[in-house]
Design a protein around this motif. Structure first.
Motif, PDB file in Angstrom:
ATOM      1  N   LEU A 125     -16.845  -1.598   3.956  1.00 25.89           N
ATOM      2  CA  LEU A 125     -16.218  -0.866   2.859  1.00 25.89           C
ATOM      3  C   LEU A 125     -14.865  -1.484   2.512  1.00 25.89           C
ATOM      4  O   LEU A 125     -14.512  -1.628   1.331  1.00 25.89           O
ATOM      5  N   THR A 126     -14.125  -1.878   3.532  1.00 26.18           N
ATOM      6  CA  THR A 126     -12.820  -2.509   3.313  1.00 26.18           C
ATOM      7  C   THR A 126     -12.971  -3.847   2.604  1.00 26.18           C
ATOM      8  O   THR A 126     -12.268  -4.134   1.626  1.00 26.18           O
ATOM      9  N   CYS A 127     -13.891  -4.666   3.077  1.00 25.15           N
ATOM     10  CA  CYS A 127     -14.110  -5.974   2.440  1.00 25.15           C
ATOM     11  C   CYS A 127     -14.529  -5.809   0.988  1.00 25.15           C
ATOM     12  O   CYS A 127     -14.052  -6.539   0.105  1.00 25.15           O
ATOM     13  N   LEU A 128     -15.397  -4.850   0.736  1.00 27.77           N
ATOM     14  CA  LEU A 128     -15.898  -4.660  -0.623  1.00 27.77           C
ATOM     15  C   LEU A 128     -14.777  -4.251  -1.569  1.00 27.77           C
ATOM     16  O   LEU A 128     -14.638  -4.806  -2.664  1.00 27.77           O
ATOM     17  N   ARG A 129     -13.958  -3.282  -1.160  1.00 26.20           N
ATOM     18  CA  ARG A 129     -12.908  -2.831  -2.082  1.00 26.20           C
ATOM     19  C   ARG A 129     -11.857  -3.917  -2.306  1.00 26.20           C
ATOM     20  O   ARG A 129     -11.318  -4.037  -3.407  1.00 26.20           O
ATOM     21  N   TYR A 130     -11.578  -4.721  -1.295  1.00 27.91           N
ATOM     22  CA  TYR A 130     -10.636  -5.824  -1.499  1.00 27.91           C
ATOM     23  C   TYR A 130     -11.219  -6.869  -2.448  1.00 27.91           C
ATOM     24  O   TYR A 130     -10.508  -7.426  -3.291  1.00 27.91           O
ATOM     25  N   GLN A 131     -12.504  -7.145  -2.311  1.00 24.01           N
ATOM     26  CA  GLN A 131     -13.138  -8.109  -3.213  1.00 24.01           C
ATOM     27  C   GLN A 131     -13.158  -7.597  -4.650  1.00 24.01           C
ATOM     28  O   GLN A 131     -12.979  -8.365  -5.602  1.00 24.01           O
ATOM     29  N   LEU A 132     -13.342  -6.297  -4.809  1.00 26.57           N
ATOM     30  CA  LEU A 132     -13.379  -5.733  -6.156  1.00 26.57           C
ATOM     31  C   LEU A 132     -12.000  -5.680  -6.800  1.00 26.57           C
ATOM     32  O   LEU A 132     -11.891  -5.619  -8.030  1.00 26.57           O
ATOM     33  N   ARG A 133     -10.957  -5.694  -5.997  1.00 24.06           N
ATOM     34  CA  ARG A 133      -9.594  -5.694  -6.535  1.00 24.06           C
ATOM     35  C   ARG A 133      -9.089  -7.102  -6.857  1.00 24.06           C
ATOM     36  O   ARG A 133      -8.010  -7.251  -7.437  1.00 24.06           O
ATOM     37  N   THR A 134      -9.840  -8.122  -6.494  1.00 24.83           N
ATOM     38  CA  THR A 134      -9.412  -9.490  -6.787  1.00 24.83           C
ATOM     39  C   THR A 134      -9.385  -9.702  -8.300  1.00 24.83           C
ATOM     40  O   THR A 134     -10.384  -9.453  -8.975  1.00 24.83           O
ATOM     41  N   PRO A 135      -8.259 -10.152  -8.863  1.00 27.81           N
ATOM     42  CA  PRO A 135      -8.148 -10.256 -10.333  1.00 27.81           C
ATOM     43  C   PRO A 135      -9.128 -11.269 -10.924  1.00 27.81           C
ATOM     44  O   PRO A 135      -9.474 -12.273 -10.301  1.00 27.81           O
ATOM     45  N   ARG A 136      -9.568 -10.980 -12.134  1.00 26.75           N
ATOM     46  CA  ARG A 136     -10.375 -11.892 -12.933  1.00 26.75           C
ATOM     47  C   ARG A 136      -9.608 -12.236 -14.213  1.00 26.75           C
ATOM     48  O   ARG A 136      -8.744 -11.485 -14.647  1.00 26.75           O
ATOM     49  N   LYS A 137      -9.958 -13.363 -14.817  1.00 25.90           N
ATOM     50  CA  LYS A 137      -9.221 -13.833 -15.993  1.00 25.90           C
ATOM     51  C   LYS A 137      -9.278 -12.843 -17.146  1.00 25.90           C
ATOM     52  O   LYS A 137      -8.340 -12.738 -17.936  1.00 25.90           O
ATOM     53  N   TRP A 138     -10.383 -12.123 -17.272  1.00 23.03           N
ATOM     54  CA  TRP A 138     -10.545 -11.219 -18.416  1.00 23.03           C
ATOM     55  C   TRP A 138      -9.948  -9.829 -18.155  1.00 23.03           C
ATOM     56  O   TRP A 138      -9.966  -8.982 -19.031  1.00 23.03           O
ATOM     57  N   GLU A 139      -9.432  -9.608 -16.967  1.00 20.64           N
ATOM     58  CA  GLU A 139      -8.842  -8.306 -16.665  1.00 20.64           C
ATOM     59  C   GLU A 139      -7.377  -8.265 -17.086  1.00 20.64           C
ATOM     60  O   GLU A 139      -6.788  -9.278 -17.458  1.00 20.64           O
ATOM     61  N   HIS A 140      -6.784  -7.085 -16.992  1.00 18.83           N
ATOM     62  CA  HIS A 140      -5.403  -6.898 -17.445  1.00 18.83           C
ATOM     63  C   HIS A 140      -4.435  -7.253 -16.318  1.00 18.83           C
ATOM     64  O   HIS A 140      -3.693  -6.403 -15.814  1.00 18.83           O
TER      65      HIS A 140
END
Length: 340
Positions: A125-140
């Motif tokens: 669960l920790t790994c998943l939420r950290y991966q989902l918080r990694t910024p992408r170019k199209w995000e704000h």
């Protein structure tokens, strides 16, 4: 996630004020043409403006619906993760026994095995939420600075605490070392969970049926992870995200030329009234566009996201209480009305 009943008026205006200023700018351009070149050259009939505005309203409705679908799907995915996590932990506590083991183990060792499985789930669960918080170019990503400015007391945990510091509580040093250099740590943690369950089956601490049931839940976690990654890694189609803003800007340039004639009929000094009117109309359309724009990426870590940090903490509390752990973390509390 915003937890108050509604956003404050000043907060909303401050967040979207650039739309009003753009409308003021286009009004000044129109007035410049009106006074410098001449009035009659720049009158625009209402019909084309109405057609553009109507088409734009429908387009924004479509975009906002699609953006909300992404946001709500993300929330449903994490709702399923909550339910599956509780079920998995309950099965671990009830299924891992000496009932079919040729060589029984002590209750202390059984508890250690159960704790290892449940803590590894929390590591996933920790790994998943950290991966989902990694910024992408199209995000704000540019919002981080504004976020820290207007909400200095609010910190997104995944952006301020290193993942390894959190994982140390849930994984052994050997498993931590095994994750080094892996591109998708969440996947590797679930793989380790599968291998551990197989090892328990070989020792007889799980029978075939119970092993299959637990493995089914591991597969469910893979499914929910894949669904989350699909939303995270596949942006809202850029053509749909780009066109509304271009149309709003086009309409904002066009509208003042349609307003000039009507205000001129009221009186020569009333021509200046197109500035606030066009500013307000432009602001309304840009505000609607921004609402959809900020709902497209529900894991980026800003105001309107799915609160995966809070959901993860809720799961952690539930599972640790099921294990009768002595140290239970406190629930995350909203800060300035925001819950991450």
């Amino acid at each position: 996630m915003y937890t108050e009943r509604r956003y404050g008026y000043w907060t909303t205006i401050n967040w979207s004020r650039r739309g009003f200023f753009f409308g003021v700018f286009t009004s000044l351009v129109a007035l410049g043409c009106y006074f410098v070149v001449g009035a009659k050259c720049f009158f625009v009939p209402w019909q084309p403006v109405l057609l553009v505005g109507t088409a734009l309203a429908f387009y924004l409705g479509f975009k906002n619906n699609a953006s909300y679908d992404r946001l709500w799907e993300a929330r449903k995915i994490w709702g399923a993760i909550i339910n599956n996590s509780r079920s998995f932990a309950a099965m671990v506590l009830g299924f891992v026994t000496n009932l079919h083991a040729p060589d029984s183990v002590s209750e202390k060792e059984l508890h250690a095995i159960k704790r290892r499985l449940i803590f590894r789930h929390l590591a996933w669960l920790t790994c998943l939420r950290y991966q989902l918080r990694t910024p992408r170019k199209w995000e704000h990503t540019e919002e981080t600075e504004r976020f820290n400015k207007y909400f200095p007391n609010l910190k997104t945990p995944e952006l301020h605490v290193k993942m390894d510091e959190v994982l140390q509580e849930f994984l052994s040093a050997e498993e931590m070392a095994d994750l080094e250099g892996k591109s998708n740590k969440a996947t590797q943690v679930l793989t380790a969970q599968t291998l551990d369950l197989q090892h328990l089956r070989e020792r007889g601490l799980l029978d075939d049926f119970r092993h299959m049931e637990l493995q089914k839940f591991v597969s469910m976690m893979y499914d929910e992870q894949g669904k989350s990654e699909r939303i995270k890694n596949f942006p809202f189609p850029r053509q749909y995200a780009t066109v509304p803003l271009l149309l709003i800007k086009f309409m904002s340039f066009l509208l003042p030329f349609a307003l000039i004639e009507d205000f001129e009929k009221v009186g020569p000094n009333f021509v200046w009234m197109i500035i606030p009117f066009n500013g307000i109309v432009t602001w309304v359309f840009i505000l609607m566009e921004m609402i959809g724009d900020y709902s497209e990426n529900p894991f980026e870590g800003t105001y309107n996201d799915v609160p995966i940090s809070n959901i993860s903490r809720t799961i952690e509390i539930d599972l640790k209480e099921m294990l009768r752990e002595a140290k239970i973390p406190e629930p995350l509390q909203p800060v300035d009305g925001m819950l991450m």
